[in-house]
Design a protein around this motif. Structure first.
Motif, mmCIF file in Angstrom:
data_model
loop_
_atom_site.group_PDB
_atom_site.id
_atom_site.type_symbol
_atom_site.label_atom_id
_atom_site.label_comp_id
_atom_site.label_asym_id
_atom_site.label_seq_id
_atom_site.Cartn_x
_atom_site.Cartn_y
_atom_site.Cartn_z
ATOM 1 N N SER A 31 0.836 -1.206 0.000
ATOM 2 C CA SER A 31 0.000 0.000 0.000
ATOM 3 C C SER A 31 0.867 1.250 0.000
ATOM 4 N N THR A 32 1.631 1.477 1.030
ATOM 5 C CA THR A 32 2.626 2.545 1.073
ATOM 6 C C THR A 32 3.423 2.412 2.357
ATOM 7 N N ILE A 33 4.681 2.775 2.294
ATOM 8 C CA ILE A 33 5.519 2.787 3.490
ATOM 9 C C ILE A 33 6.303 4.103 3.505
ATOM 10 N N PRO A 34 6.760 4.536 4.691
ATOM 11 C CA PRO A 34 7.439 5.826 4.808
ATOM 12 C C PRO A 34 8.613 5.983 3.840
ATOM 13 N N PHE A 35 8.710 7.185 3.274
ATOM 14 C CA PHE A 35 9.762 7.566 2.345
ATOM 15 C C PHE A 35 9.857 6.576 1.185
ATOM 16 N N GLY A 36 8.683 6.211 0.698
ATOM 17 C CA GLY A 36 8.613 5.243 -0.390
ATOM 18 C C GLY A 36 8.344 5.879 -1.738
ATOM 19 N N LEU A 37 7.374 5.328 -2.440
ATOM 20 C CA LEU A 37 7.104 5.698 -3.820
ATOM 21 C C LEU A 37 5.987 6.728 -3.925
ATOM 22 N N ASN A 38 6.079 7.602 -4.924
ATOM 23 C CA ASN A 38 4.954 8.485 -5.182
ATOM 24 C C ASN A 38 3.890 7.727 -5.985
ATOM 25 N N ALA A 39 2.801 8.398 -6.343
ATOM 26 C CA ALA A 39 1.666 7.692 -6.941
ATOM 27 C C ALA A 39 2.027 6.994 -8.246
ATOM 28 N N TRP A 73 5.143 9.587 5.308
ATOM 29 C CA TRP A 73 4.777 8.169 5.420
ATOM 30 C C TRP A 73 3.855 7.709 4.286
ATOM 31 N N GLU A 74 3.315 8.635 3.513
ATOM 32 C CA GLU A 74 2.381 8.243 2.451
ATOM 33 C C GLU A 74 2.618 9.066 1.189
ATOM 34 N N GLY A 75 3.678 8.713 0.488
ATOM 35 C CA GLY A 75 3.982 9.407 -0.760
ATOM 36 C C GLY A 75 3.058 9.018 -1.889
ATOM 37 N N GLY A 76 2.448 7.852 -1.809
ATOM 38 C CA GLY A 76 1.551 7.401 -2.872
ATOM 39 C C GLY A 76 0.777 6.163 -2.445
ATOM 40 N N LEU A 77 -0.259 6.378 -1.645
ATOM 41 C CA LEU A 77 -1.027 5.251 -1.097
ATOM 42 C C LEU A 77 -1.822 4.519 -2.167
ATOM 43 N N THR A 78 -1.773 3.195 -2.133
ATOM 44 C CA THR A 78 -2.660 2.343 -2.920
ATOM 45 C C THR A 78 -3.613 1.614 -1.980
ATOM 46 N N ILE A 79 -4.907 1.716 -2.259
ATOM 47 C CA ILE A 79 -5.916 0.908 -1.570
ATOM 48 C C ILE A 79 -6.129 -0.344 -2.414
ATOM 49 N N HIS A 80 -6.226 -1.491 -1.781
ATOM 50 C CA HIS A 80 -6.402 -2.751 -2.502
ATOM 51 C C HIS A 80 -7.810 -3.314 -2.329
ATOM 52 N N PHE A 81 -8.230 -4.068 -3.321
ATOM 53 C CA PHE A 81 -9.339 -5.003 -3.160
ATOM 54 C C PHE A 81 -8.721 -6.337 -2.754
ATOM 55 N N ALA A 97 -6.177 5.185 -5.167
ATOM 56 C CA ALA A 97 -4.944 5.911 -4.890
ATOM 57 C C ALA A 97 -5.280 7.320 -4.432
ATOM 58 N N THR A 98 -4.440 7.854 -3.558
ATOM 59 C CA THR A 98 -4.689 9.191 -3.009
ATOM 60 C C THR A 98 -3.642 10.212 -3.405
ATOM 61 N N GLY A 99 -2.499 9.770 -3.937
ATOM 62 C CA GLY A 99 -1.384 10.678 -4.105
ATOM 63 C C GLY A 99 -0.728 10.938 -2.762
ATOM 64 N N THR A 100 0.244 11.860 -2.743
ATOM 65 C CA THR A 100 0.914 12.202 -1.494
ATOM 66 C C THR A 100 -0.068 12.877 -0.554
ATOM 67 N N GLN A 101 -0.109 12.412 0.666
ATOM 68 C CA GLN A 101 -1.066 12.935 1.626
ATOM 69 C C GLN A 101 -0.471 14.073 2.451
ATOM 70 N N MET A 102 -1.317 14.671 3.266
ATOM 71 C CA MET A 102 -0.874 15.746 4.157
ATOM 72 C C MET A 102 -0.353 15.151 5.463
ATOM 73 N N GLY A 103 0.470 15.951 6.147
ATOM 74 C CA GLY A 103 1.146 15.465 7.344
ATOM 75 C C GLY A 103 0.371 15.588 8.631
ATOM 76 N N GLY A 104 -0.901 15.971 8.530
ATOM 77 C CA GLY A 104 -1.767 15.909 9.694
ATOM 78 C C GLY A 104 -2.062 17.241 10.357
ATOM 79 N N TRP A 105 -3.012 17.165 11.287
ATOM 80 C CA TRP A 105 -3.520 18.307 12.047
ATOM 81 C C TRP A 105 -3.007 18.233 13.475
ATOM 82 N N TYR A 106 -2.528 19.379 13.993
ATOM 83 C CA TYR A 106 -1.918 19.425 15.311
ATOM 84 C C TYR A 106 -2.554 20.541 16.134
ATOM 85 N N ARG A 107 -2.815 20.245 17.365
ATOM 86 C CA ARG A 107 -3.405 21.257 18.253
ATOM 87 C C ARG A 107 -2.373 22.331 18.616
ATOM 88 N N LYS A 108 -1.091 21.940 18.634
ATOM 89 C CA LYS A 108 -0.020 22.885 18.935
ATOM 90 C C LYS A 108 1.009 22.868 17.810
#
Length: 371
Positions: free
Chosen positions: A119-127, A246-254, A159-170
């Motif tokens: 699916s995707t692993i950190p510092f891996g492949l783009n879409a 961690w998600e440069g190019g996520l693949t969702i599988h069936f 596939a989602t493409g490269t994702q965002m790094g998240g939301w932080y309260r601080k």
């Protein structure tokens, strides 16, 4: 002339060519239809149906499959939790509770981190690199050799493409700000974050907002602007970081029950494969359209866009490849796939630096300069 000849030759072969030919051959169509069985499957999704793009990948596939088989092969899609909870999807397919699931392999790293590599692993492949590896670089064949022990067959389907790094309260100003940070983050990435001092939490999409609101977690990542806006994270965690290393190019599988898949007629296997490919490209292009508008909307609502500090990225990179070394020692399935994946990654990076990166860097800089 040669292009037209090649096109005609292409259309004369495979499931799509057969479908096109029978559409104009009225006598052949009933005979073909009568020779194939009526099949009804159930699909459990790893996502709630309000996340229309990622959940909708299964619907796109099922609709295409139904159309290509004249309604003889149909799959009914159920959202996460209707039949089984999302974390039980693989087990449900293996047990034949459902014939097929649509979800992320990295949700099952608790069983074996090798689930994540498809699916995707950190510092891996783009879409694009991810699709290249899975479809033509031996990646999905290697992944399915691993999945065989779990009684399932994996077919790329989103596939989602490269994702965002998240939301932080601080605000995150340095690596020190990750110490003790409770963050919703899935899969291998969570193990990397743990090495950096964070406390990873794995929560389904629908549970993230209340956990942020209550302060049970301090930060959360999901996908990107479109889904994140729907989930409302900006209302309680204003700092929106990028990129998701961690998600440069996520693949969702069936994930399909092996026995059920092997029992399909060849025509249905071809139709299923084609429908999954349609879902894969459709999801990526939908996100590319929706995210460009959603990011502007989020900023207008007060989201503060920030790039992750360089020391965070450097520490994460170092911890990631240390972790992969540990996996090589501990997980035989990982050790079997990872060297080929790493070779493909490094060679692909070399090529993309030559053309893609130089083109992207120049035109993006010009656009940013207002030219």
């Amino acid at each position: 002339m040669s292009n037209n000849i090649d096109r005609r030759r292409f259309l004369s072969h495979g499931a799509l060519g057969a479908a096109a030919a029978t559409a104009t051959a009225g006598l052949a169509t009933p005979a073909l239809a009568q020779s194939l069985p009526d099949i009804r499957w159930r699909l459990t999704s790893g996502f709630p149906n309000n996340l229309d793009t990622i959940y909708g990948g299964a619907v796109v596939m099922a609709d295409a499959l139904k159309a290509m088989t004249g309604g003889k092969f149909q799959i009914q899609v159920f959202q996460a939790g209707e039949i089984v909870p999302g974390p039980q999807a693989i087990d449900a397919v293996k047990a034949n509770t459902v014939e097929i699931a649509h979800t992320c392999g990295y949700y099952f790293t608790g069983k074996d981190p090798t689930f994540a590599i498809g699916s995707t692993i950190p510092f891996g492949l783009n879409a694009r690199q991810q699709n290249a590896w899975l479809y033509h670089g031996g990646g999905n064949e290697a992944y399915n050799a691993f999945l065989a022990d779990y009684g399932v067959v994996g077919i790329p389907g989103g596939a989602t493409g490269t994702q965002m790094g998240g939301w932080y309260r601080k605000e995150i100003k340095s690596i020190d700000d990750l110490k003790g940070l409770k963050m919703r983050i899935a899969g291998v990435a969570g193990q990397v974050m743990a090495k950096l001092g964070a406390v990873p939490q794995q929560l389904p999409g629908g549970d993230i907002y209340p956990a942020l609101e209550r302060g049970t977690i301090d930060a959360a990542e999901w996908v990107g602007p479109y889904d994140d806006e729907k989930l409302g994270f900006y209302q309680i965690a204003p700092y929106y970081y990028y990129p998701a290393w961690w998600e440069g190019g996520l693949t969702i599988h069936f994930f399909v029950n092996t026995a059920q898949y092997e029992a399909l007629p060849a025509e249905y296997k071809a139709a299923l494969d084609t429908a999954c490919k349609a879902a894969n490209i459709n999801m990526q292009t939908l996100y590319d359209v929706k995210n460009k508008d959603a990011i502007r909307s989020l900023v207008s609502k007060g989201a503060q866009l920030k790039m992750l500090p360089r020391d965070v990225l450097d520490a994460a990179y170092k911890a990631t490849f240390e972790l992969y070394g540990e996996y090589n020692e501990k997980y035989p399935a990982w050790a079997k796939i990872y060297p080929g994946w790493k070779k493909f990654r490094d060679e692909s990076y070399e090529w993309f630096r030559v053309a893609e990166y130089t083109f992207d860097s120049y035109v993006y800089a010009m656009q940013a300069a207002g030219k």
